[in-house]
Design an enzyme around this catalytic site. Structure first.
Site, mmCIF file in Angstrom:
data_model
loop_
_atom_site.group_PDB
_atom_site.id
_atom_site.type_symbol
_atom_site.label_atom_id
_atom_site.label_comp_id
_atom_site.label_asym_id
_atom_site.label_seq_id
_atom_site.Cartn_x
_atom_site.Cartn_y
_atom_site.Cartn_z
ATOM 1 N N ASP A 68 -0.228 1.918 -8.107
ATOM 2 C CA ASP A 68 0.864 2.101 -7.158
ATOM 3 C C ASP A 68 2.187 1.886 -7.884
ATOM 4 O O ASP A 68 2.449 0.799 -8.420
ATOM 5 C CB ASP A 68 0.720 1.105 -6.002
ATOM 6 C CG ASP A 68 1.855 1.224 -5.006
ATOM 7 O OD1 ASP A 68 1.932 2.256 -4.317
ATOM 8 O OD2 ASP A 68 2.673 0.291 -4.926
ATOM 9 N N THR A 102 5.941 6.783 -7.192
ATOM 10 C CA THR A 102 5.693 7.224 -8.563
ATOM 11 C C THR A 102 6.324 8.582 -8.813
ATOM 12 O O THR A 102 6.952 8.809 -9.859
ATOM 13 C CB THR A 102 4.176 7.285 -8.839
ATOM 14 O OG1 THR A 102 3.588 6.019 -8.541
ATOM 15 C CG2 THR A 102 3.904 7.645 -10.286
ATOM 16 N N ASP A 394 -0.016 2.708 2.216
ATOM 17 C CA ASP A 394 0.523 4.039 1.897
ATOM 18 C C ASP A 394 0.036 5.064 2.920
ATOM 19 O O ASP A 394 0.810 5.902 3.401
ATOM 20 C CB ASP A 394 0.086 4.465 0.491
ATOM 21 C CG ASP A 394 0.878 3.754 -0.597
ATOM 22 O OD1 ASP A 394 1.890 3.109 -0.270
ATOM 23 O OD2 ASP A 394 0.485 3.840 -1.771
#
Length: 545
Positions: A68, A102, A394
């Site tokens: 993550d 990311t 998420d």
């Protein structure tokens, strides 16, 4: 000490205190670009379903294994100022949409690499920043044009895409389904807008069993146990008093002394305390409650009276759990027993104490249309449970994004490839130096499909070439990178989809971070403050006092 030369009869002008550092011009820009790009390179291998994990060990030796992006950057404890801007961009994405951290850092790094090349061609940083902003506006319009309305199936697919290969097999689908069910349960519509408070989804982690044993509870799980062994451990058709008051005899605000002359007075004093506690319990019983959840303490004597009335009680519940309990059961939090009435009670089909692993927990479940739910997350290893929690959060954020805005776009680099194609076509119309900047943005945004290909062990040059070719065709809009190395495939058919909201936020955050960094030409770092030294022998050495 920083010295700034000035034409004042050859006398230097001192601006900064001793120990300060100043870097200017191309040196400052080069240092900033290098640091920011290094951050992007650090997280790039974690992107996509074939991304790898990072093991992070803190100063205490605690280990975190994750891919993550937000967690990695948080645990890295970045010190470089330019690199911190990249971390802030990632946190902004995480705070706003909960996913895509990311991607935002990788894209920002790619934009800065392109900016470095443009600066070598003597294109001014201000023009680069404005060109990037223009390109981001074009990208926003492309996202609008390629997005579709998400139905329930696509929302589930988006949750599965978010989880990726971080969780395998049936557990992946189970977590995605739990994410969809929990968000759909707590969402509310106010003034035509969908309101989703993710704090109303409680995630309780317990090591043991496996991820497939994770369960969604339509109610609240209290990490507490029933306070008295004589109390019932199971209550059906529960009527719950949610009390933010102490079931104890409160101490006086001032010191007081009671003089007792004989034992009968002591007995009368104790009897009076007992009567006061009994009155408290009688008020609870008179309301019809058979379960008491108390945020504060419950006296031993009060526990005894509650047990005799077959009332299940829990004490010292967290405030956040009390608020969730009220939302789930439809009850009201009562701050005074004088105000407790039957209308304040919450309702649940079942309240039960269960042993989970080595701990006892109280489950309040079977609530009618609860607006707060709990997820009991299980896993064989502590670190596996921690990573599953990050994955689940998420997925919850992605589902919440799609309920707020139903727009969804193809994943797998398909949206980025379509944006790059459009940007190159628009750049040709712009002309001049800004054309080079917009084309550079198009090259940078292809870093996403390029990185997906590299992390899957594919030849990124071949993949990007094929992707560009297929996107030139009218039916190539949804074509993205295939992880098995075949030709580009339709991401909607494959079920690889992402919220348009996330895609927009990724591009905006990356563009803003790159624009800020590329405009910096002067870095002034103040000297670190030093703690005052203590004289040898202690502070009083040499004193006559």
């Amino acid at each position: 000490m920083s010295v700034i030369p000035a034409n004042l009869g050859g006398v230097p002008v001192l601006l900064l205190k001793e120990g300060s550092q100043r870097t200017t011009g191309k040196d400052a820009l080069r240092n900033n670009l290098s640091a920011a790009i290094a951050i992007a390179e650090a997280v790039k291998p974690t992107l996509g379903p074939r991304g790898r994990d990072k093991m992070l060990v803190d100063s205490l030796g605690d280990i975190t294994v994750t891919n993550d992006g937000a967690t990695i950057l948080k645990e890295m404890d970045v010190q470089n100022p330019a690199a911190k801007l990249m971390v802030q961009a990632s946190r902004t994405v995480d705070d706003e949409v909960g996913d895509g951290t990311t991607s935002a850092v990788v894209l920002a790094g790619a934009l800065l690499e392109q900016a470095s090349n443009l600066i070598e061609k003597d294109i001014h940083p201000t023009l680069i920043a404005s060109g990037f902003q223009h390109a981001a506006e074009i990208a926003d319009k492309v996202i609008d044009s390629i997005s579709k309305q998400a139905d329930d199936d696509l929302i589930l697919q988006a949750a599965l895409t978010s989880i990726g290969n971080k969780v395998e097999g049936d557990a992946k689908r189970k977590l995605a389904k739990i994410a969809v069910d929990s968000v759909s349960q707590i969402k509310e519509e106010r003034d035509g807008k969908i309101i989703i408070d993710q704090d109303l989804i409680q995630i309780t982690k317990k090591q043991g069993m496996g991820l497939l044993d994770t369960e969604l509870v339509y109610g609240v799980v209290l990490d507490k146990e029933v306070v008295h062994p004589a109390m019932p451990k199971v209550i059906r058709d529960a009527k719950i008093a949610i009390i933010d008051a102490s079931l104890e005899i409160e101490k006086t605000q001032i010191d007081a002394e009671i003089r007792i002359a004989d034992p009968s007075q002591m007995k009368a004093y104790l009897d009076e305390e007992e009567n006061m506690l009994k009155e408290m319990v009688d008020k609870i019983h008179a309301s019809g409650a058979n379960v008491v959840i108390c945020q504060k303490g419950i006296d031993d004597v009060a526990q005894h009276f509650l047990a005799k009335l077959n009332i299940l009680a829990v004490r010292r519940a967290k405030r956040s759990d009390m608020e969730k309990l009220a939302k789930a059961t439809g009850g009201n939090i009562v701050t005074s027993l004088e105000d407790l009435s039957p209308s304040d009670l919450g309702h649940a089909e079942l309240v039960e104490e269960r042993k989970i692993g080595d701990d006892k927990m109280v489950f309040v479940e079977g609530c009618a249309n609860p607006k707060a739910v709990s997820i009991l997350l299980r896993g064989g290893l502590e670190r596996a449970v921690d990573e599953a929690e990050r994955v689940l959060k998420d997925a919850l954020s992605v589902v919440a994004d799609l309920y707020r805005s139903k727009a969804i776009v193809p994943g797998g680099g398909a949206a980025e490839a379509e944006i790059a194609k459009t940007l190159r076509a628009e750049a040709a119309k712009i002309g001049g130096r800004e054309q080079l900047v917009v084309e550079a943005f198009a090259d940078a945004i292809e870093a996403i499909p390029r990185t997906l290909a590299e992390n899957a062990g594919l030849d990124s040059v071949d993949v990007i070439t094929e992707l560009r070719a297929v996107h030139e065709k009218p039916d190539g809009v949804n074509m993205g990178v295939s992880m098995d190395g075949t030709e580009p495939v339709d991401m909607f058919k494959l079920g690889v989809v992402e919220p348009a909201l996330v895609k927009r936020q990724v591009i905006r955050a990356a563009t803003e971070a790159a624009s800020v960094i590329v405009r910096i030409d002067d870095v002034i770092m103040s000297a670190r403050s030093k703690a005052p030294s203590t004289p040898k022998g202690g502070p009083s050495e040499g004193s006559n006092d």
